[in-house]
Scaffold this motif. Structure first.
Motif, mmCIF file in Angstrom:
data_model
loop_
_atom_site.group_PDB
_atom_site.id
_atom_site.type_symbol
_atom_site.label_atom_id
_atom_site.label_comp_id
_atom_site.label_asym_id
_atom_site.label_seq_id
_atom_site.Cartn_x
_atom_site.Cartn_y
_atom_site.Cartn_z
ATOM 1 N N LEU A 49 0.836 -1.192 0.000
ATOM 2 C CA LEU A 49 0.000 0.000 0.000
ATOM 3 C C LEU A 49 0.875 1.248 0.000
ATOM 4 C CD1 LEU A 49 -2.629 -1.138 2.663
ATOM 5 C CD2 LEU A 49 -2.789 -1.318 0.172
ATOM 6 N N ASN A 50 0.265 2.395 -0.214
ATOM 7 C CA ASN A 50 1.018 3.650 -0.275
ATOM 8 C C ASN A 50 0.440 4.688 0.680
ATOM 9 O OD1 ASN A 50 3.009 3.520 -2.744
ATOM 10 N ND2 ASN A 50 1.118 2.533 -3.426
ATOM 11 N N ALA A 51 1.338 5.333 1.412
ATOM 12 C CA ALA A 51 0.969 6.461 2.275
ATOM 13 C C ALA A 51 2.228 7.268 2.553
ATOM 14 C CB ALA A 51 0.357 5.977 3.592
ATOM 15 N N ASN A 52 2.066 8.555 2.746
ATOM 16 C CA ASN A 52 3.201 9.430 3.047
ATOM 17 C C ASN A 52 4.304 9.324 1.991
ATOM 18 O OD1 ASN A 52 2.003 10.032 5.737
ATOM 19 N ND2 ASN A 52 2.570 7.904 6.176
ATOM 20 N N LYS A 53 3.871 9.099 0.723
ATOM 21 C CA LYS A 53 4.788 8.996 -0.419
ATOM 22 C C LYS A 53 5.741 7.814 -0.293
ATOM 23 C CE LYS A 53 4.679 13.993 -1.266
ATOM 24 N NZ LYS A 53 5.479 15.236 -1.420
ATOM 25 N N ARG A 54 5.303 6.780 0.409
ATOM 26 C CA ARG A 54 6.104 5.568 0.599
ATOM 27 C C ARG A 54 5.217 4.343 0.493
ATOM 28 N NH1 ARG A 54 11.916 5.401 1.731
ATOM 29 N NH2 ARG A 54 12.491 7.510 2.340
ATOM 30 N N GLN A 124 1.433 10.162 10.510
ATOM 31 C CA GLN A 124 1.820 9.191 9.485
ATOM 32 C C GLN A 124 1.090 7.870 9.692
ATOM 33 O OE1 GLN A 124 5.716 8.740 7.937
ATOM 34 N NE2 GLN A 124 6.473 10.663 8.769
ATOM 35 N N ALA A 125 0.921 7.479 10.949
ATOM 36 C CA ALA A 125 0.167 6.264 11.250
ATOM 37 C C ALA A 125 -1.280 6.400 10.780
ATOM 38 C CB ALA A 125 0.224 5.965 12.740
ATOM 39 N N ASP A 126 -1.879 7.573 11.015
ATOM 40 C CA ASP A 126 -3.235 7.845 10.514
ATOM 41 C C ASP A 126 -3.317 7.589 9.015
ATOM 42 O OD1 ASP A 126 -4.054 8.635 13.019
ATOM 43 O OD2 ASP A 126 -4.212 10.766 12.536
ATOM 44 N N ASN A 127 -2.335 8.077 8.292
ATOM 45 C CA ASN A 127 -2.351 7.956 6.839
ATOM 46 C C ASN A 127 -2.247 6.507 6.384
ATOM 47 O OD1 ASN A 127 -2.523 10.746 6.676
ATOM 48 N ND2 ASN A 127 -0.327 11.032 6.384
ATOM 49 N N ARG A 128 -1.507 5.709 7.128
ATOM 50 C CA ARG A 128 -1.413 4.289 6.769
ATOM 51 C C ARG A 128 -2.733 3.571 7.036
ATOM 52 N NH1 ARG A 128 4.667 1.854 7.742
ATOM 53 N NH2 ARG A 128 5.812 3.718 7.097
ATOM 54 N N ILE A 129 -3.366 3.893 8.148
ATOM 55 C CA ILE A 129 -4.665 3.298 8.433
ATOM 56 C C ILE A 129 -5.670 3.698 7.356
ATOM 57 C CG2 ILE A 129 -6.607 3.293 10.042
ATOM 58 C CD1 ILE A 129 -4.548 3.537 12.319
ATOM 59 N N LYS A 130 -5.659 4.962 6.973
ATOM 60 C CA LYS A 130 -6.569 5.438 5.926
ATOM 61 C C LYS A 130 -6.314 4.705 4.608
ATOM 62 C CE LYS A 130 -9.624 8.302 4.079
ATOM 63 N NZ LYS A 130 -9.482 7.983 2.640
#
Length: 246
Positions: A49-54, A124-130
């Protein structure tokens, strides 16, 4: 020693805030975890998956039944989405109990970092969960439950407190004291599960967690005969979580 003037105090605050903002996940460690997990994976499939450009790794384990219910599994401090204690037993067992599961790699730091040092990574954790929720929805599934352990419970509580979401159930296993400030607005059914031999940040905040959740009519706090990692108590853990989710 001369007292600090206002300008000096402002400079110190700016330096402190800059250092606070510069905390970044240990991506090299995540890469090592991913390689290790992929090599030894027995159940489920790796999904990137992708979040925070990673990119970050997640493990999808489909249900053995015809259901659209999915549970997001959030691990604790410094580990990975197939961690042998708590995480792997739950992600597999819940798939056998009528839930699709998606266990996600959360941000990690070096081994010598404690929970307090993860606070700058909560967004950043929020973004991964999203990103994980979005993936489940793209598969036509409902992200109904978020099941978390230890620091993962702090990250999950932060998400539920700060983001619009569709979760219907929240299970926090071994939730530490740092999560108390994020519990006040959570109204979905919540199981606050901890062990009699849990770690100090969990045991010392039992009353505070209950007090913070007093407006949640669907909050349940339960103590069981286990330690923080449910060592030799996988069956107990699975029964408690599975029964509550029914």
């Amino acid at each position: 020693m001369r007292p600090l003037n206002n300008s000096s105090i402002l400079i110190l605050l700016l330096i402190s805030n800059f250092a606070f903002a510069q905390v970044v996940p240990n991506y090299a460690k995540e890469k090592r975890w991913a390689s290790q997990v992929e090599d030894g994976l027995m159940d489920g499939d790796v999904v990137w998956l992708n979040a925070n450009k990673r990119q970050f790794m997640s493990l999808y384990t489909p249900s053995e039944t015809n259901t659209k219910r999915a549970a997001l599994i959030v691990h604790g401090l410094g580990v990975h989405p197939d961690w042998a204690q708590v995480i792997q037993p739950l992600r597999v067992a819940l798939s056998e109990k009528g839930w699709h599961t998606l266990s996600i790699q959360m941000p990690v730091l070096a081994n010598d970092k404690d929970a307090m040092q993860y606070i700058p990574l909560l967004t950043q954790a929020d973004n991964r969960i999203k990103a994980a929720v979005d993936y489940l929805q793209q598969q036509g599934l409902n992200a109904d439950a978020i099941v978390s352990h230890s620091l993962g419970s702090l990250m999950s509580a932060h998400y539920l407190d700060n983001q619009q979401h569709s979760f219907k159930y929240f299970i926090a296993i071994g939730m530490p004291d740092l999560a108390v400030k994020y519990l006040g607005k959570i109204r979905i059914p919540m199981l606050d599960l901890y062990g009699v031999d849990d770690i100090e940040p969990v045991l010392k905040s039992i009353k505070e967690r209950a007090q913070a959740s007093k407006k949640n009519k669907h909050y349940t706090q339960k103590r069981v005969d286990a330690d923080h990692f449910f060592n030799d108590k996988d069956t107990l853990l699975i029964d408690e979580v599975g029964t509550w989710l029914k």
